[in-house]
Design a protein around this motif. Structure first.
Motif, PDB file in Angstrom:
ATOM      1  N   ARG A 198      14.577  36.966 -31.231  1.00 47.51           N
ATOM      2  CA  ARG A 198      14.986  35.722 -30.575  1.00 47.51           C
ATOM      3  C   ARG A 198      16.393  35.597 -30.777  1.00 47.51           C
ATOM      4  NH1 ARG A 198      11.750  32.762 -27.869  1.00 47.51           N
ATOM      5  NH2 ARG A 198      10.094  32.998 -29.311  1.00 47.51           N
ATOM      6  N   CYS A 233      18.727  37.556 -28.764  1.00 52.88           N
ATOM      7  CA  CYS A 233      18.666  37.733 -27.353  1.00 52.88           C
ATOM      8  C   CYS A 233      19.857  37.210 -26.496  1.00 52.88           C
ATOM      9  CB  CYS A 233      17.300  37.040 -26.998  1.00 52.88           C
ATOM     10  SG  CYS A 233      15.994  37.703 -27.207  1.00 52.88           S
ATOM     11  N   ARG A 234      19.866  37.756 -25.466  1.00 50.99           N
ATOM     12  CA  ARG A 234      20.996  37.102 -24.508  1.00 50.99           C
ATOM     13  C   ARG A 234      20.548  35.854 -24.041  1.00 50.99           C
ATOM     14  NH1 ARG A 234      24.186  39.969 -19.455  1.00 50.99           N
ATOM     15  NH2 ARG A 234      25.706  38.219 -18.908  1.00 50.99           N
ATOM     16  N   PHE A 235      19.452  35.720 -23.636  1.00 53.22           N
ATOM     17  CA  PHE A 235      18.924  34.405 -23.200  1.00 53.22           C
ATOM     18  C   PHE A 235      17.505  34.030 -23.931  1.00 53.22           C
ATOM     19  CE2 PHE A 235      21.666  34.572 -19.601  1.00 53.22           C
ATOM     20  CZ  PHE A 235      21.674  36.094 -19.004  1.00 53.22           C
ATOM     21  N   PRO A 236      17.758  33.432 -25.054  1.00 49.08           N
ATOM     22  CA  PRO A 236      16.691  32.935 -26.034  1.00 49.08           C
ATOM     23  C   PRO A 236      15.705  32.263 -25.195  1.00 49.08           C
ATOM     24  CG  PRO A 236      18.727  32.527 -26.884  1.00 49.08           C
ATOM     25  CD  PRO A 236      19.182  32.959 -25.555  1.00 49.08           C
ATOM     26  N   MET A 237      16.031  31.331 -24.387  1.00 51.53           N
ATOM     27  CA  MET A 237      15.179  30.352 -23.689  1.00 51.53           C
ATOM     28  C   MET A 237      14.481  31.040 -22.587  1.00 51.53           C
ATOM     29  SD  MET A 237      15.332  27.954 -25.601  1.00 51.53           S
ATOM     30  CE  MET A 237      14.478  26.846 -25.006  1.00 51.53           C
TER      31      MET A 237
END
Lengths: 520, 190
Positions: B166, B169-173
């Motif tokens: 995570r 990641c580029r977008f963890p959410m």
């Protein structure tokens, strides 16, 4: 020309070589802001940014100057990013920011010079940073064990354990009998103890026996450090101080423990507490201590196992048959530097020691004292021990407890007569798996009694998934050959772990027992 | 029989150099595909501190020029990763599918310089006949750098926990609804 080609080829070959350095992760996700703070602490010499994500994906990004003000506020230079990761503010502004609504934290740092390869090259980064410390924080089950735990109240769980059985018996050949005092007086008709397996271990129990001594008003029966049983009465008031400051937490067994955090530079650093009392030379006294270890013991133990990696099983099998290695494990190596709680007289001579291991159950023990002048020193390793109560008691007589064997075992609400046989037969072992809970019923006692639990057996740690790699043999060798230096090297790592786990573990913020059966 | 005189060769060299330089400049200005090694920060670069792109997933068993699986966009709580490949398509990978892969979080300072291999013949204008030696050497070093780049700063995904993935990641959410994969953007130099 030939030499030119040779040297050129050699130069090219060397240019492809790389410097392999200890691998670390540079970006880490944290669900708890305190863990992000720990990351900053661990890399205090480097710049670490902090990014906090809201549920919609937008985020705030702090420059390396961020500081945690309190549980709900961070201060630093911050910019705001939208869900696509694009800045929604033109520049950074220095301000306080409430962390309300932030669900995930990410810390980032640059690779330092030791982590960068020459000419690129090949660097493979392991998934676990700085060894066991962070692994323990990410997954506490990795670094936790308990051996059999015993309860007088069946509804109690790990954090209220009354006794831990044979904590050091991690190999079959280390099997031994362990006696623990139970805290509550047992009434006739209530001869029952709950035995649980709350760790990732297989317990092999050879024997569980209840030992009882009838209660007499105004007195107490205590188990000594050398496995005798002495009846005692309250002695003179004792004054305990550290560096001249009185320590009030040890006056009563009330669950309020005295302890110190570990030394930040040397896990084996010692501390001396001064004990004074008005001694009557005609009486025999003893020190009654209610104590247990901190998480340092399990941290170091599981760190050792983690360093073994996938070779754990083979190494333990070899140790099982090596007296030298077992001696090292229990009394040599790092153990000789950590040591027990020692009691010394004014001349510095050691009068005895308390050395029950384990961070879970409180140990109540007595150390009989020879002629003393009312002044003693208690020496212990800083950050290794927690003391609930220290009293001076007067010894009146030695007693012999009656032995009460198991008569009934109930597991999953079913009677297990075969398990009764196993606990009574000295050649057999009852095997307990993670999650097992058994009610042990004993032969009746005749009167309200002080009770003690004698358990004999050994247990085997399950290999954790996190250990299923080559391990760190170099670090393991360093620990074996230079244990004193190892304890200095581990100090900053343990401090980071301690800062987080001490609060979480002892404040019981983990409402459920950490470990359930057969979980990874 | 062709006769080459020095002036002719000089003129040809200059023209070739002009064309090569223009080509290199044009390559540098053209929009790149969204997913690229260039989107990773250089190892040790200060931009690693606020780097917002995701790590690259690479198949270590693939060919050197076709081993990029994509940019890590998101990982779900049950370990399913969402990636965007070089063609701008978004795909999901289950743990069993991506366990053999590696995650790259940085690129080495000495980059592939794939260009150096293609421009090695230009060395003839500076090295003369020694180009017979230096051009092959250039190809060798380029190959070694290419190998290094493809293997540097990689983490085996089967050794990473979901939380560790995570973090890369580029977008963890989660991938935002407004995100458009494969959008043409200028290359971000780190």
């Amino acid at each position: 020309m030939k030499n030119l080609i040779t040297y050129t080829a050699l130069l090219l070959f060397l240019s492809g070589c790389t410097i392999w350095q200890h691998p670390t992760l540079t970006r880490k996700a944290h669900t708890d802001l305190d863990l992000a703070g720990t990351e900053q602490l661990l890399h205090a010499q480097e710049e670490v940014t902090l990014q906090g994500y809201y549920a919609d994906g937008s985020s705030v990004l702090f420059q390396p100057d961020w500081r945690i003000i309190n549980d709900s506020t961070i201060y630093g230079s911050v910019s705001f990013l939208n869900a696509l990761g694009k800045p929604s503010t033109q520049s950074y502004e220095t301000r306080e920011l409430s962390i309300e609504g932030i669900e995930l934290w990410r810390t980032s740092r640059r690779l330092n010079s030791k982590e960068r390869a020459v000419f690129g090259g090949t660097i493979l980064m392991a998934s676990v940073d700085i060894g066991v410390g962070i692994a323990c924080l990410i997954n506490p089950k990795t670094c936790f064990g308990s051996c059999p735990t015993f309860y007088q109240n069946e509804d109690d769980h790990l954090f209220l354990s009354d006794a831990e059985g044979f904590t050091n018996a991690i190999l079959p050949t280390l099997e031994h009998r362990d006696i623990d005092a139970l805290p509550n007086v047992m009434m006739p008709g209530e001869e029952r103890i709950t035995m649980k397996n709350e760790a990732l271990e297989t317990h092999n129990i050879n024997e569980v026996v209840l030992m009882a001594v009838p209660k007499k008003p105004g007195s107490e029966v205590m188990h000594t450090v050398d496995d005798r049983f002495l009846r005692v009465v309250p002695g003179p008031a004792v004054r305990v101080s550290l560096d001249g400051e009185p320590l009030e937490q040890m006056s009563d067994r009330d669950g309020v423990e005295w302890f110190e955090l570990a030394n930040s530079q040397d896990l084996a650093a010692k501390r001396q507490l001064q004990i004074t009392f008005d001694a009557d030379q005609d009486k025999q006294y003893g020190i009654k201590l209610v104590y247990r270890q901190t998480l340092m013991s399990t941290f170091l133990f599981y760190g050792t196992l983690e360093m073994m990696g996938g070779d754990y099983g083979r190494r333990m099998a070899i140790m099982n048959h090596s007296d030298a290695q077992k001696h090292w494990l229990l009394e040599g190596g790092i153990m000789q530097h950590l040591g027990p709680i020692e009691i010394k007289n004014t001349r510095g001579a050691t009068l005895g020691a308390f050395e029950e291991t384990g961070p879970i159950a409180m140990n109540t023990q007595l150390l009989p004292l020879d002629v003393v002048d009312g002044a003693l020193t208690l020496e212990l390793t800083q950050g290794l021990w927690r003391i609930d109560a220290l009293e001076i008691v007067e010894i009146t007589e030695e007693v012999q407890p009656t032995q009460h064997r198991v008569t009934r075992v109930v597991r999953d609400q079913i009677d297990r007569p075969e398990e009764v046989s196993q606990l009574r037969d000295t050649e057999e072992h009852l095997v307990s798996m993670p999650g097992d809970s058994r009610a042990l019923h004993f032969e009746p006692i005749s009167a309200p009694s002080h009770v003690f639990l004698a358990s004999k057996g050994f247990y085997l740690e399950w290999t954790r998934t996190e250990w299923n790699d080559p391990g760190r043999p170099k670090e393991l060798r360093s620990m074996l050959l230079r244990p004193r230096q190892y304890l200095r090297d581990q100090a900053p790592i343990y401090k980071a772990y301690e800062a987080e786990m001490e609060a979480k573990f002892w404040d019981a913020r983990i409402q459920q027992p950490i470990l359930t059966s057969h979980e990874k | 029989m062709l006769v080459f005189n020095n002036l002719y060769l000089q003129a040809m060299k200059n023209n070739i150099l002009r064309i090569a330089t223009a080509a290199l400049l044009l390559v540098g200005c053209a929009p790149t595909q969204e997913v690229s090694w260039w989107n990773l920060p250089k190892a040790g670069h200060e931009r690693m501190l606020d780097f917002q792109r995701g790590a690259l997933i690479v198949d270590p068993h693939g060919s050197a020029l076709k081993n990029m699986v994509g940019e890590l966009l998101y990982v779900s709580p049950d370990g399913v990763v969402t990636v965007e490949n070089k063609e701008g398509n978004i795909a999901t990978l289950r743990p069993r599918e991506y366990y053999p892969y590696k995650l790259h979080i940085a690129r080495p300072s000495a980059t592939t310089a794939g260009w150096s291999a293609t421009t090695a013949p230009l060395l003839v204008f500076t090295h003369g006949w020694f180009v017979a030696l230096t051009a092959p050497l250039s190809w060798v070093t380029s190959g070694m750098n290419l190998y290094s780049e493809r293997h540097a700063y990689g983490l085996y995904m089967n050794e990473l926990s979901i939380e560790q993935i995570r973090a890369q990641c580029r977008f963890p959410m989660g991938v935002p609804e407004e995100y458009t994969p494969g959008a043409q953007t200028s290359r971000q130099e780190y």
